[in-house]
Write a protein that holds these residues in place. Structure first.
Motif, PDB file in Angstrom:
ATOM      1  N   ALA A 242      29.969  48.050  40.706  1.00  0.00           N
ATOM      2  CA  ALA A 242      30.379  49.285  41.389  1.00  0.00           C
ATOM      3  C   ALA A 242      31.888  49.508  41.311  1.00  0.00           C
ATOM      4  N   GLU A 243      32.650  48.421  41.124  1.00  0.00           N
ATOM      5  CA  GLU A 243      34.109  48.519  40.970  1.00  0.00           C
ATOM      6  C   GLU A 243      34.480  47.918  39.611  1.00  0.00           C
ATOM      7  N   PRO A 244      34.334  48.654  38.552  1.00  0.00           N
ATOM      8  CA  PRO A 244      34.603  48.073  37.230  1.00  0.00           C
ATOM      9  C   PRO A 244      36.025  47.495  37.175  1.00  0.00           C
ATOM     10  N   GLY A 245      36.137  46.361  36.531  1.00  0.00           N
ATOM     11  CA  GLY A 245      37.454  45.710  36.441  1.00  0.00           C
ATOM     12  C   GLY A 245      37.725  44.784  37.610  1.00  0.00           C
ATOM     13  N   GLY A 246      36.872  44.827  38.627  1.00  0.00           N
ATOM     14  CA  GLY A 246      37.063  43.954  39.791  1.00  0.00           C
ATOM     15  C   GLY A 246      36.780  42.501  39.445  1.00  0.00           C
ATOM     16  N   LEU A 247      37.029  41.649  40.403  1.00  0.00           N
ATOM     17  CA  LEU A 247      36.950  40.200  40.164  1.00  0.00           C
ATOM     18  C   LEU A 247      35.507  39.727  39.952  1.00  0.00           C
ATOM     19  N   THR A 248      35.352  38.904  38.915  1.00  0.00           N
ATOM     20  CA  THR A 248      34.090  38.214  38.649  1.00  0.00           C
ATOM     21  C   THR A 248      34.460  36.799  38.190  1.00  0.00           C
ATOM     22  N   LEU A 249      33.473  35.938  38.161  1.00  0.00           N
ATOM     23  CA  LEU A 249      33.746  34.598  37.653  1.00  0.00           C
ATOM     24  C   LEU A 249      34.121  34.670  36.167  1.00  0.00           C
ATOM     25  N   ALA A 250      33.472  35.569  35.449  1.00  0.00           N
ATOM     26  CA  ALA A 250      33.780  35.711  34.015  1.00  0.00           C
ATOM     27  C   ALA A 250      35.251  36.086  33.823  1.00  0.00           C
TER      28      ALA A 250
END
Ligand SMILES: Nc1nc2c(c(=O)[nH]1)N[C@H]1C(S)=C(S)[C@@H](COP(=O)(O)OP(=O)(O)OC[C@H]3O[C@@H](n4cnc5c(=O)[nH]c(N)nc54)[C@H](O)[C@@H]3O)O[C@H]1N2
Ligand SMILES: Nc1nc2c(c(=O)[nH]1)N[C@H]1C(S)=C(S)[C@@H](COP(=O)(O)OP(=O)(O)OC[C@H]3O[C@@H](n4cnc5c(=O)[nH]c(N)nc54)[C@H](O)[C@@H]3O)O[C@H]1N2
Ligand code: SF4
Ligand SMILES: [Mo]
Length: 743
Positions: free
Chosen positions: A549-557
Motif C-alpha cells: 500500500a506504500e510502495p517504496g516503504g520498508l520491507t525485509l527485502a
C-alpha cells in the motif's frame, strides 16, 4: 565448503549493535573487522565483537544436546533423544499446577531474533506465571518510572547525545559498557564530539570511571543517593526559578507540585548525605537549566540501588521541568522499525505492574514477569504451586541473581530442568537436558527490542551466512519444539507450528497496516521462521510498505539490498502521540513514587555504613559468560578496589588477600588500592566465581574470580517499588586474611 569474505554481521553481544564484517572459511570465523560503512556504527567495534570468532570456536562450547547421566555427569545425545526425554518428563509439570514449571530467560535473548519472536510461544505454552528474567535485576526501576510517566516500560525516553549541549550521566560507564537503554555505537567518540562542539558532560558516579575521565565535571556521589542529589538539583531549579514552562509540552501535568516538593531538599541538606560539596549540586542545576538543550541519563548504578525508582523518575523530572522533553538535544523517543508498545494502539488501561503477585512473598509482577528474587524461594518453599521444574533460555541465574548460594540450593532441588544454552556453567550444570543454539553465522539479525533505544532512527538487517548443519537446530526451532511438547503436541512438525505462528502474526500486522490478513501473509511467501515474522513486523511498522500500500516503504527485502543499513535520520518529536498512559497525559507526580518519598526523607537521618560495595563492568566481559572464551586480563581484574584512605585506615596494602563480608555471606578477593574510588566505597565486577563441580568452562574455572552476588541479599534489602535487588551500595566489611599475601 563455504568461503565468505567481509560478510555483514551485526554484533549480538551488547546494546551498541555494531556492524561488523566477517570472513568465514569452512564454517569458522577467521577474521572480523568493524564495518566502516554501517549507517549507525560507522566503523566502531570493541574487543568483544572482534572476539566473536574465539567465542564461536571455544572448544568448551556445547554443540550437541546433552543428557544427564545417572552418575551425575552429561553425555552427548541426538536431538530426538533429548526431545524424547523432555516429552517424557516435562508435561507432568505443565498440565498440573500452573505454577509448577517456571522459565528464566536471560540477557542474550534480548539480542536475538529467535528468542524475540519465539520465546513468547514457549511461555504461552507453559501457561505459567513463573516467568523470570534479568530485567528485574537490571532495569525495572527505570521501566516503572517510564510506565508511570509515559505509559510503557519499553519505549524509553532517550538522551539525544549527538545534539545535546549538556549531558548528565548518572550510574553508567558507557565507555566500558558501551551504553545501556541507549543504543549509540561508538559512545566514547560521541561523548568526545559533544565536548568538541562546546557541550558539557557531567558524570555522577562514586568512581572516576573511564567515562568520568572524559567529563567536564565528575560528581563523586555516595552510592544510593542519586535520588537525593537529583532532588537537590530540582530544589535549586525551584528556588532560583530556573524551570522553563514555555518549553514544557501541554500534555505534562504537575510541574508546579513537583517543584514545590523539591524545596525540602536544598543542596545543604542533600550534599552531606550524598557525600559531596553542596556547591556541586548548584553548579549542575544551573548548568543544566541554562543550557540550550540538556538531558539526564541513568543506568545500572542508579537503578539497582535503594532508591532506584525515585532516582529514575527524577532523571525524567529534571529533564521535563527544564523544558527538555521531546526536543532535539533533550530526551526523545525512538521510532522503532518493527513498531512496539509506543507505536501500537494502547492494549490495556491498567499499568503493566502489580496485576498479580508471587506465591511466597506476594511480590508484584511487572510487564508480565515476577521479580527474579522470587525464583529461589518459589522452588524451595513447599506448598501448592511450588515450582518443581525450570526452563532456562540464555541465562545464568546462578551468577546473575542476588544470593547465588540460595539460587544454587534451589536449582539443586528441582525435579526437572532444561536449559537452552551454549555452556555447561554454574546454572546449566543442574539441568537434566541441555539444548545448544547453533553457530551465530546461521542466524539473521535485526534488533527489534534495542531499536527502542536507538538514538537515531535506523534499520539494519544481516542475514544468515551459513545453512544449519545436519546436526544443528535453529534456536527458534528448539523453542517451538519445546512449546509443542508443553502443549502435548510433540508430534507436530516445526513447519506446521511455524505457519501457525506466522498466521497469527500476519493477522496482527494486517490490522496495523490496514490490509487484509491474506495479503500480509501472501507478501512474505518464500520466507519462514524469524525472517518471515520480521518481514511482517517491518512492513506493518512505522516505515513499512504496508504490504504494497506504500510502495517504496520498508520491507525485509529492502534491508537485504542495503546491508549497511537505512538511515531514517535523527529522532523526531513524538509527543503526545507517543504516550500510552490511560489518560494520554504525563502526570509528573505518580502516586506510587510520591508515596515512597517518606522513605527517602528517612534516609537523611541514618548513619552511613563504613564501606559500601558497588559493581563495575569489564571491557572484555559480558556479564558472566565471556570469561571462558575471551582471554581476560589477569586475575586482578576481579580485584576488590579500595580508596587509599580506606585501605590505610584498615592497615591494608595493595595485593592483600582480603575477606569481604556482607550481611549474608563472606567471600575472598585480592585488594587493589585505587584512588579512582571515593572513600567509603569498594568495587568488584559481577558474574565471576566459576567454582564448584560439573563446570565445563576450562579457562574460567582455572581463574574463577570472586562471586559478587554471593554477597547480595535477596530478601530483606530490596527496592520496595520493584523488588529490585540492591547490587549497588551493599554494606560490607573488609579485613585482611593474615595467612595469605598474594604478591
Ligand atoms: N564490557 C561489558 N559491557 C557490558 C556488560 C558487561 O558485563 N561488560 N553488560 C551489559 C549489560 S547487561 C548492561 S545492563 C550494561 C550496563 O551498563 P552501565 O549501566 O553503563 O553499567 P556499568 O558499567 O555497570 O556502570 C554502572 C556505574 O554506576 C556506578 N555506580 C554504582 N553505584 C552507584 C550509585 O549509587 N550511584 C551512581 N550515580 N553511580 C553508581 C558504578 O561505579 C559504575 O561506573 O552494560 C552492558 N555492556
Ligand atoms: N552484582 C551484579 N549482578 C548483576 C548485574 C550487576 O551489574 N551487578 N547486572 C545484571 C544484569 S544488567 C544482567 S542483564 C544480568 C545478566 O543475567 P543473565 O542473562 O542471567 O546472565 P548472563 O551472564 O548474561 O548469561 C547469559 C547466558 O546465555 C548463554 N548464551 C549466550 N548466547 C546464547 C544464545 O545465543 N542462545 C542461548 N540459548 N544461550 C546463550 C550463556 O552461555 C549464558 O549462560 O546480570 C545481572 N546481575
Ligand atoms: S560495542 Fe557491543 S555491539 Fe559493538 S562490537 Fe563491542 S560488544 Fe559488539
Ligand atoms: Mo543488563
Amino acid at each position: 565448503m563455504t568461503i565468505l569474505r567481509a560478510a555483514h554481521r551485526i554484533c549480538p553481544l551488547c546494546e551498541s549493535t555494531c556492524g561488523l564484517l566477517v570472513d568465514i572459511d569452512h564454517r569458522r570465523i577467521t577474521r572480523i573487522a568493524p564495518n566502516p560503512r554501517d549507517v549507525f556504527s560507522g566503523g566502531h567495534s570493541c574487543a568483544k565483537g572482534l572476539g566473536l570468532g574465539a567465542l564461536e570456536s571455544d572448544p568448551d562450547r556445547v554443540r550437541t544436546p546433552l543428557l544427564r547421566t545417572p552418575e551425575g555427569g552429561f553425555r552427548a545425545a541426538t536431538w530426538d533423544e533429548a526431545f524424547g526425554e523432555i516429552a517424557r518428563r516435562l508435561p507432568e509439570f505443565v498440565t498440573g499446577d500452573p505454577g509448577s514449571c517456571a522459565i528464566y530467560h536471560g540477557n542474550p535473548g534480548a539480542h536475538h531474533l529467535d528468542t524475540t519472536f519465539y520465546l513468547g510461544e514457549l511461555i504461552a505454552a507453559l501457561g505459567t506465571r513463573g516467568i523470570y528474567s534479568p530485567a528485574s535485576v537490571d532495569t525495572w526501576p527505570k521501566n516503572l518510572a517510564h510506565i508511570l510517566l509515559y505509559g510503557t516500560g519499553l519505549g524509553l525516553s532517550l538522551p539525544d547525545i549527538d545534539r545535546t549541549e549538556y549531558l548528565l550521566i548518572l550510574g553508567s560507564n558507557p565507555v566500558v559498557s558501551n551504553g545501556s537503554t541507549v543504543t549509540a555505537p561508538g559512545m566514547a567518540d560521541r561523548l568526545r564530539r559533544l565536548r568538541e562542539r562546546g557541550g558539557t558532560l557531567v558524570v555522577v558516579d562514586p568512581v572516576r570511571t573511564d567515562t568520568a575521565a572524559l567529563a567536564d565535571l565528575h560528581v563523586p556521589i555516595r552510592p544510593g543517593t542519586d535520588a537525593l542529589f537529583l532532588f537537590g538539583v530540582l530544589s535549586v531549579i525551584a528556588t532560583e526559578r530556573l524551570s522553563r514552562p514555555a518549553r514544557i509540552p501541554e500534555s505534562v501535568h504537575g510541574v508546579a507540585e513537583v517543584l514545590d516538593l523539591a524545596r525540602e531538599f536544598p543542596p545543604e541538606v542533600v550534599g552531606p548525605a550524598c557525600g559531596i560539596d553542596p556547591e556541586l549540586v548548584r553548579r549542575v542545576a544551573r548548568g543544566f537549566a541554562a543550557a540550550g538543550s540538556a538531558v539526564a541519563h541513568s543506568r545500572m548504578g542508579s537503578c539497582m540501588q535503594e532508591f532506584g525508582t525515585i532516582a529514575n523518575w527524577l532523571v525524567e523530572v529534571v529533564t521535563i521541568v527544564t523544558g527538555n522533553l521531546d526536543r532535539p538535544g533533550g530526551a526523545m523517543f525512538a521510532l522503532p522499525p518493527c513498531g512496539g508498545p509506543n507505536t501500537w494502539p494502547i492494549s490495556t488501561a491498567r499499568p503493566m505492574v502489580g496485576r498479580w503477585r508471587s506465591r511466597v512473598r506476594g511480590l508484584p509482577e511487572a510487564m508480565g514477569e515476577l521479580p527474579a528474587v522470587c525464583l529461589a524461594e518459589e522452588i524451595l518453599t513447599p506448598g501448592p504451586g511450588r515450582t518443581r521444574a525450570l526452563l532456562t533460555v540464555a541465562g545464568n541465574p546462578a551468577r546473575s541473581l542476588p544470593n547465588t548460594g540460595h539460587v544454587e540450593n534451589a536449582l539443586r532441588e528441582l525435579e526437572f530442568m532444561v536449559s537452552v544454552d551454549c555452556y555447561v556453567n554454574e546454572t546449566t550444570r543442574y539441568a537434566d537436558v541441555i539444548l545448544p543454539p547453533p553457530p551465530l553465522a546461521t542466524r539473521g539479525h535485526h534488533d527489534v527490542t534495542l531499536a527502542h533505544f536507538q538514538i537515531r532512527n535506523v534499520a539494519r538487517y544481516t542475514p544468515p551466512l551459513l545453512d544449519l548443519a545436519d546436526d544443528e537446530l535453529a534456536e527458534w526451532q528448539i523453542l517451538l519444539r519445546l512449546a509443542a511438547i508443553a502443549e502435548g503436541e510433540s508430534g507436530r512438525s516445526i513447519e506446521e507450528l511455524d505457519d501457525e505462528v506466522a498466521a497469527v502474526a500476519a493477522r496482527r500486522a494486517a490490522k496495523l497496516a490496514g490490509v487484509e490478513p491474506d495479503r500480509a501473509l501472501a507478501s512474505t511467501t518464500g520466507r519462514h521462521g524469524p525472517g518471515r515474522l520480521l518481514d511482517l513486523r517491518l512492513r506493518s511498522g512505522p516505515y513499512g510498505d504496508r504490504f504494497g500500500a506504500e510502495p517504496g516503504g520498508l520491507t525485509l527485502a529492502l534491508l537485504e539490498a542495503n546491508p549497511d543499513g537505512i538511515d531514517y535520520g535523527p529522532l523526531r518529536p513524538r509527543l503526545p502521540e507517543v504516550l500510552r498512559t490511560p489518560d494520554g497525559r504525563v502526570e509528573v507526580m505518580p502516586e506510587p513514587i510520591v508515596a515512597d518519598i517518606a522513605r527517602l526523607r528517612g534516609s537523611l537521618a541514618r548513619p552511613v555504613p563504613d564501606l559500601l560495595l558497588i559493581n563495575r563492568r569489564q571491557r572484555r566481559a559480558m556479564n558472566s559468560w565471556l570469561h571462558n572464551a575471551l582471554p581476560q586480563p589477569d586475575d586482578g581484574q576481579c580485584a576488590l578496589l579500595m580508596n587509599p584512605v580506606d585501605a590505610a585506615g584498615r592497615a591494608l596494602v595493595d595485593g592483600d588477600r582480603v575477606t569481604v563480608a556482607s550481611s549474608i555471606a563472606t567471600v575472598t578477593a585480592e585488594l587493589r588500592v585505587d584512588d579512582a574510588l571515593r572513600t567509603g566505597v569498594v568495587s568488584m565486577p559481577h558474574g565471576w566465581g566459576h567454582r564448584g563441580p560439573g563446570l565445563r568452562t576450562t579457562r574460567s574455572a582455572a581463574a574463577p574470580g570472586t562471586d559478587y552476588n554471593a554477597l547480595v541479599d535477596d530478601t530483606a534489602a530490596l527496592e520496595p517499588l520493584t523488588a529490585a535487588p540492591i547490587f549497588n551500595g551493599v554494606p560490607v566489611t573488609v579485613t585482611r586474611r593474615r595467612e595469605e599475601r598474594t604478591r
